[in-house]
Scaffold this motif. Structure first.
Motif, PDB file in Angstrom:
ATOM      1  N   LYS A 190       0.830  -1.202   0.000  1.00 48.05           N
ATOM      2  CA  LYS A 190       0.000   0.000   0.000  1.00 48.05           C
ATOM      3  C   LYS A 190       0.864   1.251   0.000  1.00 48.05           C
ATOM      4  CE  LYS A 190      -4.252  -1.750   0.641  1.00 48.05           C
ATOM      5  NZ  LYS A 190      -5.351  -1.550  -0.312  1.00 48.05           N
ATOM      6  N   GLY A 217       0.419   5.807   0.021  1.00 47.45           N
ATOM      7  CA  GLY A 217      -0.529   6.861   0.371  1.00 47.45           C
ATOM      8  C   GLY A 217      -1.001   7.608  -0.868  1.00 47.45           C
ATOM      9  N   ASP A 218      -1.526   8.807  -0.664  1.00 50.52           N
ATOM     10  CA  ASP A 218      -1.960   9.631  -1.804  1.00 50.52           C
ATOM     11  C   ASP A 218      -1.124  10.912  -1.887  1.00 50.52           C
ATOM     12  OD1 ASP A 218      -2.905  11.073   0.333  1.00 50.52           O
ATOM     13  OD2 ASP A 218      -4.970  11.211  -0.377  1.00 50.52           O
ATOM     14  N   ASP A 219       0.141  10.807  -1.459  1.00 49.85           N
ATOM     15  CA  ASP A 219       1.030  11.966  -1.455  1.00 49.85           C
ATOM     16  C   ASP A 219       1.982  11.920  -2.648  1.00 49.85           C
ATOM     17  OD1 ASP A 219       2.733   9.912  -0.723  1.00 49.85           O
ATOM     18  OD2 ASP A 219       2.764  10.475   1.391  1.00 49.85           O
ATOM     19  N   SER A 257      -1.615  -0.666  -4.139  1.00 46.74           N
ATOM     20  CA  SER A 257      -2.736   0.268  -4.259  1.00 46.74           C
ATOM     21  C   SER A 257      -2.586   1.466  -3.321  1.00 46.74           C
ATOM     22  CB  SER A 257      -4.055  -0.448  -3.981  1.00 46.74           C
ATOM     23  OG  SER A 257      -4.034  -1.077  -2.702  1.00 46.74           O
ATOM     24  N   LYS A 258      -3.311   2.557  -3.675  1.00 47.90           N
ATOM     25  CA  LYS A 258      -3.252   3.802  -2.909  1.00 47.90           C
ATOM     26  C   LYS A 258      -4.361   3.861  -1.857  1.00 47.90           C
ATOM     27  CE  LYS A 258      -1.290   6.612  -6.661  1.00 47.90           C
ATOM     28  NZ  LYS A 258      -1.479   7.820  -7.496  1.00 47.90           N
ATOM     29  N   ILE A 259      -4.049   4.504  -0.739  1.00 47.39           N
ATOM     30  CA  ILE A 259      -5.011   4.763   0.331  1.00 47.39           C
ATOM     31  C   ILE A 259      -5.228   6.272   0.427  1.00 47.39           C
ATOM     32  CG2 ILE A 259      -5.422   4.675   2.822  1.00 47.39           C
ATOM     33  CD1 ILE A 259      -5.795   2.012   1.605  1.00 47.39           C
ATOM     34  N   SER A 260      -6.450   6.713   0.260  1.00 47.70           N
ATOM     35  CA  SER A 260      -6.765   8.134   0.275  1.00 47.70           C
ATOM     36  C   SER A 260      -6.625   8.719   1.679  1.00 47.70           C
ATOM     37  CB  SER A 260      -8.187   8.347  -0.243  1.00 47.70           C
ATOM     38  OG  SER A 260      -8.535   9.716  -0.218  1.00 47.70           O
ATOM     39  N   GLY A 261      -6.057   9.924   1.746  1.00 47.28           N
ATOM     40  CA  GLY A 261      -5.969  10.641   3.014  1.00 47.28           C
ATOM     41  C   GLY A 261      -4.895  10.149   3.956  1.00 47.28           C
ATOM     42  N   SER A 285      -0.559   9.226   4.441  1.00 43.09           N
ATOM     43  CA  SER A 285       0.786   9.418   3.903  1.00 43.09           C
ATOM     44  C   SER A 285       1.397   8.070   3.514  1.00 43.09           C
ATOM     45  CB  SER A 285       1.690  10.095   4.937  1.00 43.09           C
ATOM     46  OG  SER A 285       2.009   9.189   5.984  1.00 43.09           O
ATOM     47  N   SER A 286       2.300   8.107   2.576  1.00 41.98           N
ATOM     48  CA  SER A 286       3.105   6.921   2.301  1.00 41.98           C
ATOM     49  C   SER A 286       4.059   6.696   3.477  1.00 41.98           C
ATOM     50  CB  SER A 286       3.909   7.114   1.012  1.00 41.98           C
ATOM     51  OG  SER A 286       3.051   7.228  -0.107  1.00 41.98           O
ATOM     52  N   ALA A 312       0.796   4.367   5.077  1.00 38.90           N
ATOM     53  CA  ALA A 312      -0.132   3.491   4.350  1.00 38.90           C
ATOM     54  C   ALA A 312       0.131   2.010   4.591  1.00 38.90           C
ATOM     55  CB  ALA A 312      -0.039   3.788   2.854  1.00 38.90           C
TER      56      ALA A 312
END
Length: 310
Positions: free
Chosen positions: A60, A62-64, A85-89, A91-92, A113
């Motif tokens: 996973k 983040g969305d940064d 995959s990305k997780i909204s809201g 940080s990586s 994430a």
């Protein structure tokens, strides 16, 4: 066929090369800085892929601003990212790393994430994971996810390697015993069994505690002292280190595991895989950074021709 599946973490490494660590409240100027892709899972996947094994990553981000760079980095190394995959809201994951003049490092990790990698992510990737010859795991993701991955591997008769890093005293030993290979470093071993590990004899005795609990193969990575393999069948090998001048030891343990995984699935020979892994970890510490210091096939073959004997 997919050969190695890495279910685990990715991080962005923020590496500061220091003359010394600052005291509390002190500000120091560091001579240099480097940023790169890291994380134990990602490092192991990249090392394995650089040597030519087909690798799938389950992870996973983040969305940064770090997320796309991490995914691109996997893809540039030929790693299957269908299940990164990305997780909204969120940080990586990031890892500030401090390297001193003697090349030793101190690391902080912010999981970000990685905390959101859940058991159902393994189920979603099951079709591809079933084709793996080896599943590689670490502990920078939730324990429930690690346990579910072990269950999945056992159900589908897939070998599984667990790198208990960072060490978690609460690790369920029953799940660890369901893994084919358990690969701590000496510090992680000390935390897990609460025994001293100052000498190779002490490390051997501490590793035997794990064997007595039911583990099948314990491989202890010992940095400049090499590695020690003990098996429940009675096999024991001390793999001598390859002498090199270390510049940066960051990611050396991951280099070892990635290379070991590659040669294990290619040859099925544990001792041979360990010898190559020791050499791969050695060459990795002669460069700066983590993944950036890992050699490709041609570079490693040239190095191994001198330092690895069958």
């Amino acid at each position: 066929m997919t050969k190695v599946a890495v279910i685990g973490s990715n991080m962005v490494d923020l590496i500061a090369y220091t003359n010394r660590m600052p005291k509390e409240g002190e500000t120091l100027e560091a001579p240099s800085f480097q940023m790169g892709c890291g994380g134990k899972g990602a490092n192991q996947a990249v090392a394995c892929a650089k040597l030519g094994t087909e690798v799938i990553m389950v992870s996973k981000v983040g969305d940064d601003l770090f997320a796309d760079n991490t995914i691109t980095n996997f893809e540039q190394h030929g790693i299957d990212t269908a299940f990164v995959s990305k997780i909204s809201g969120v940080s990586s994951g990031v890892a500030p790393i401090f390297v001193n003049p003697s090349s030793q490092n101190s690391i902080l990790i912010i999981k970000g994430a990685n905390e959101y990698l859940k058991p159902d992510d393994i189920d979603k990737a099951s079709v591809k994971l079933k084709d793996a010859d080896l599943i590689v795991l670490q502990l920078e993701i939730p324990l429930d996810t690690v346990y579910h991955a072990i269950e999945f591997a056992n159900k589908h008769d897939i070998q599984v390697l667990l790198n208990p890093a960072p060490a978690v005293p609460g690790l369920d030993i029953e799940y660890a015993c369901r893994c084919d290979y358990f690969v701590p470093n000496e510090t992680e071993l000390e935390i897990l069994v609460n025994k001293p590990v100052n000498t190779i004899d002490e490390i051997r005795e501490a590793a035997k505690v794990l064997l007595d609990k039911g583990l099948q193969n314990v491989i202890v990575t010992m940095g400049a002292r090499g590695s020690l393999w003990l098996s429940k069948t009675g096999d024991e090998r001390l793999i001598e280190p390859v002498p090199v001048k270390a510049i940066d030891t960051s990611g050396a343990g991951d280099a070892f595991i990635g290379c070991f995984s590659h040669f294990l699935v290619q040859t099925g020979n544990t001792e041979k895989a360990l010898k190559y892994a020791s050499a791969y970890a050695a060459i990795s510490v002669t460069g700066k950074g983590t993944q950036s210091s890992y050699p490709n096939v041609a570079e490693f073959n040239e190095f191994a021709a001198t330092y690895v004997t069958n």
